[in-house]
Enzyme design. Structure first.
Site, PDB file in Angstrom:
ATOM      1  N   SER A 247      91.040  95.495  32.391  1.00  0.00           N
ATOM      2  CA  SER A 247      89.891  94.590  32.423  1.00  0.00           C
ATOM      3  C   SER A 247      89.940  93.680  33.647  1.00  0.00           C
ATOM      4  O   SER A 247      90.937  93.003  33.898  1.00  0.00           O
ATOM      5  CB  SER A 247      89.862  93.713  31.165  1.00  0.00           C
ATOM      6  OG  SER A 247      89.667  94.502  30.018  1.00  0.00           O
TER       7      SER A 247
ATOM      8  N   HIS B 155      84.737  97.065  32.701  1.00  0.00           N
ATOM      9  CA  HIS B 155      85.158  98.454  32.878  1.00  0.00           C
ATOM     10  C   HIS B 155      83.941  99.238  33.368  1.00  0.00           C
ATOM     11  O   HIS B 155      83.023  99.526  32.599  1.00  0.00           O
ATOM     12  CB  HIS B 155      85.682  99.035  31.563  1.00  0.00           C
ATOM     13  CG  HIS B 155      86.965  98.439  31.104  1.00  0.00           C
ATOM     14  ND1 HIS B 155      88.175  99.103  31.174  1.00  0.00           N
ATOM     15  CD2 HIS B 155      87.252  97.217  30.578  1.00  0.00           C
ATOM     16  CE1 HIS B 155      89.139  98.326  30.697  1.00  0.00           C
ATOM     17  NE2 HIS B 155      88.603  97.174  30.333  1.00  0.00           N
TER      18      HIS B 155
ATOM     19  N   HIS C 247      89.491 102.497  24.567  1.00  0.00           N
ATOM     20  CA  HIS C 247      90.296 101.770  23.583  1.00  0.00           C
ATOM     21  C   HIS C 247      89.946 102.241  22.173  1.00  0.00           C
ATOM     22  O   HIS C 247      88.807 102.648  21.911  1.00  0.00           O
ATOM     23  CB  HIS C 247      90.040 100.261  23.659  1.00  0.00           C
ATOM     24  CG  HIS C 247      90.154  99.671  25.026  1.00  0.00           C
ATOM     25  ND1 HIS C 247      89.134  99.761  25.956  1.00  0.00           N
ATOM     26  CD2 HIS C 247      91.165  98.973  25.623  1.00  0.00           C
ATOM     27  CE1 HIS C 247      89.516  99.147  27.071  1.00  0.00           C
ATOM     28  NE2 HIS C 247      90.738  98.669  26.896  1.00  0.00           N
TER      29      HIS C 247
ATOM     30  N   TYR D  56      89.553 100.288  19.710  1.00  0.00           N
ATOM     31  CA  TYR D  56      88.603  99.348  19.111  1.00  0.00           C
ATOM     32  C   TYR D  56      87.150  99.673  19.471  1.00  0.00           C
ATOM     33  O   TYR D  56      86.219  99.126  18.869  1.00  0.00           O
ATOM     34  CB  TYR D  56      88.937  97.894  19.458  1.00  0.00           C
ATOM     35  CG  TYR D  56      88.874  97.512  20.919  1.00  0.00           C
ATOM     36  CD1 TYR D  56      87.658  97.388  21.587  1.00  0.00           C
ATOM     37  CD2 TYR D  56      90.030  97.234  21.624  1.00  0.00           C
ATOM     38  CE1 TYR D  56      87.607  97.027  22.923  1.00  0.00           C
ATOM     39  CE2 TYR D  56      89.997  96.873  22.960  1.00  0.00           C
ATOM     40  CZ  TYR D  56      88.772  96.761  23.599  1.00  0.00           C
ATOM     41  OH  TYR D  56      88.729  96.395  24.928  1.00  0.00           O
ATOM     42  N   GLU D  57      86.940 100.555  20.447  1.00  0.00           N
ATOM     43  CA  GLU D  57      85.588 101.011  20.753  1.00  0.00           C
ATOM     44  C   GLU D  57      85.124 102.075  19.759  1.00  0.00           C
ATOM     45  O   GLU D  57      83.963 102.508  19.804  1.00  0.00           O
ATOM     46  CB  GLU D  57      85.525 101.576  22.171  1.00  0.00           C
ATOM     47  CG  GLU D  57      85.785 100.553  23.258  1.00  0.00           C
ATOM     48  CD  GLU D  57      85.850 101.184  24.641  1.00  0.00           C
ATOM     49  OE1 GLU D  57      84.775 101.406  25.235  1.00  0.00           O
ATOM     50  OE2 GLU D  57      86.967 101.473  25.109  1.00  0.00           O
TER      51      GLU D  57
ATOM     52  N   ALA E 102      95.221  93.758  31.646  1.00  0.00           N
ATOM     53  CA  ALA E 102      95.128  92.308  31.527  1.00  0.00           C
ATOM     54  C   ALA E 102      95.779  91.927  30.201  1.00  0.00           C
ATOM     55  O   ALA E 102      95.495  92.545  29.178  1.00  0.00           O
ATOM     56  CB  ALA E 102      93.666  91.874  31.551  1.00  0.00           C
TER      57      ALA E 102
ATOM     58  N   MET F  51      95.730  95.155  24.452  1.00  0.00           N
ATOM     59  CA  MET F  51      95.081  96.098  23.539  1.00  0.00           C
ATOM     60  C   MET F  51      94.994  97.507  24.118  1.00  0.00           C
ATOM     61  O   MET F  51      94.076  98.258  23.794  1.00  0.00           O
ATOM     62  CB  MET F  51      93.674  95.590  23.194  1.00  0.00           C
ATOM     63  CG  MET F  51      93.622  94.169  22.670  1.00  0.00           C
ATOM     64  SD  MET F  51      91.921  93.571  22.519  1.00  0.00           S
ATOM     65  CE  MET F  51      92.226  91.800  22.255  1.00  0.00           C
ATOM     66  N   SER F  52      95.930  97.873  24.980  1.00  0.00           N
ATOM     67  CA  SER F  52      95.839  99.182  25.637  1.00  0.00           C
ATOM     68  C   SER F  52      97.223  99.652  26.063  1.00  0.00           C
ATOM     69  O   SER F  52      98.242  99.185  25.574  1.00  0.00           O
ATOM     70  CB  SER F  52      94.925  99.079  26.865  1.00  0.00           C
ATOM     71  OG  SER F  52      95.508  98.240  27.852  1.00  0.00           O
TER      72      SER F  52
ATOM     73  N   ASN G 148      96.011  84.885  30.553  1.00  0.00           N
ATOM     74  CA  ASN G 148      95.956  83.659  29.752  1.00  0.00           C
ATOM     75  C   ASN G 148      97.304  83.470  29.075  1.00  0.00           C
ATOM     76  O   ASN G 148      98.054  84.426  28.901  1.00  0.00           O
ATOM     77  CB  ASN G 148      94.841  83.735  28.699  1.00  0.00           C
ATOM     78  CG  ASN G 148      95.044  84.891  27.728  1.00  0.00           C
ATOM     79  OD1 ASN G 148      94.799  86.044  28.078  1.00  0.00           O
ATOM     80  ND2 ASN G 148      95.502  84.579  26.525  1.00  0.00           N
TER      81      ASN G 148
ATOM     82  N   HIS H  88      87.294  86.753  26.739  1.00  0.00           N
ATOM     83  CA  HIS H  88      87.237  87.881  27.664  1.00  0.00           C
ATOM     84  C   HIS H  88      86.762  87.418  29.047  1.00  0.00           C
ATOM     85  O   HIS H  88      87.163  87.986  30.065  1.00  0.00           O
ATOM     86  CB  HIS H  88      86.310  88.966  27.117  1.00  0.00           C
ATOM     87  CG  HIS H  88      86.425  90.271  27.840  1.00  0.00           C
ATOM     88  ND1 HIS H  88      87.589  91.004  27.887  1.00  0.00           N
ATOM     89  CD2 HIS H  88      85.523  90.976  28.577  1.00  0.00           C
ATOM     90  CE1 HIS H  88      87.402  92.105  28.594  1.00  0.00           C
ATOM     91  NE2 HIS H  88      86.158  92.111  29.030  1.00  0.00           N
TER      92      HIS H  88
END
Length: 309
Positions: free
Chosen positions: A53, A84, A106, A108-109, A136, A239-240, A263, A277
């Site tokens: 990201s 993306h 991902h 989550y998609e 990220a 998350m990846s 972060n 995000h």
């Protein structure tokens, strides 16, 4: 006849029937995609780069570009996440043939992990030998600062503990063994090279080496979850990445992974900072030049036969 109302039993049955019952692509589908790409570009990449990201600017480094939108490529999923771009870029980086994913996929998609990781095996069939994955991530290690780059030494694949693994289903022996080892998932020589290049560029204070934890998302973590992950030994969380690395190692690719700390993960209930995000994307933009220099010199030092200069 009118369609069944959302929430009705008939609607739910229809949704289930529409789901893809397979546990993976066939070898022929991987080959079809690889052959299509090879037929539509003269580039023959030996290095593949996956952009996380906000890190899509890495793809713009390539010279003599040939660009495909994911929607053009047979069997390719589509990227739906802001930041993306959903493009596959072929070109040369410091004279080395590369392919770059501007945007990954991902779970989550809504994609099963065998779809999330589809491009990795396609790259292998195209002749890629080295995979560079970037992401990220939130900084769990309290010594890390926003904008730091962590070279991934190892990962914790939390969804894998619950049986979510991209290698589930019949094993394709033409790619790799049924039970691949992950104790050497992240190549030691490539990690050493990345840290050395960072120091050479004057970024030693920004370079880290540590453990990445992969979660399913799409929500950011609770404070209790961050505390737990920190105690488990994770330095960054995202998350990846882990599914792609598992598939890459299964089919024999060498892997270098890098997390951009976008972060600081909240470990204190008195901390009122909220992860977003937008913050992830902005940090990626702010760190673009640093990453461009780092990856550009790294690729130059990786020989096509997987030797490191």
């Amino acid at each position: 006849m009118s369609p069944p109302a959302p929430g009705s039993l008939k609607h739910e049955v229809r949704r289930i029937e529409d789901c893809d019952p397979r546990t993976g692509y066939t070898y022929e589908e991987y080959t079809q995609t690889a052959d299509w790409l090879l037929a539509n570009t003269d580039h023959r990449p030996t290095v593949a780069i996956v952009c996380g990201s906000g890190l899509g600017a890495l793809g713009e480094l390539l010279k003599d570009q040939v660009v495909f939108h994911y929607s053009e490529i047979p069997n390719f999923p589509q990227s739906t996440v802001p930041g993306h771009a959903g493009r596959l870029i072929f070109g040369n980086l410091n004279g080395k043939p590369c392919v770059c994913m501007q945007g990954r996929f991902h779970s989550y998609e809504g994609y099963p992990l065998w779809k999330v990781t589809f491009p990795i095996r396609v790259f292998r069939l195209m002749g890629v030998e080295t995979l560079i994955v970037t992401n990220a991530a939130g900084g769990l290690n309290q010594d890390y600062k926003v904008g730091d780059i962590m070279v991934i030494m190892d990962h914790i694949n939390m969804p894998g503990f619950a049986g979510q693994n991209p290698l589930i289903g019949p094993n394709e022996d033409r790619f790799g063994p049924r039970f691949p080892s992950m104790s050497d998932a992240y190549d030691k020589d490539l990690r050493k090279l990345a840290l050395g290049v960072g120091q050479e560029l004057g970024y030693a204070e920004k370079m880290r080496e540590g453990v990445y934890c992969s979660l399913g998302g799409p929500n950011f973590e609770t404070i209790a979850e961050c505390r737990m992950l920190n105690r488990l030994g994770a330095d960054t969380v995202g998350m990846s990445t882990a599914p792609e690395v598992i598939v890459a190692r299964h089919c024999g690719l060498r892997v270098l992974g890098m997390s951009l700390v976008t972060n600081k993960a909240a470990l204190d209930y008195n901390n009122e900072a909220i992860a977003s995000h937008d913050e992830v994307l902005q940090t990626g933009k702010d760190s673009a030049k640093f990453l461009e220099k780092l990856v550009s010199l790294l690729v130059q030092r990786i020989e096509p036969n997987n030797n490191v200069c």
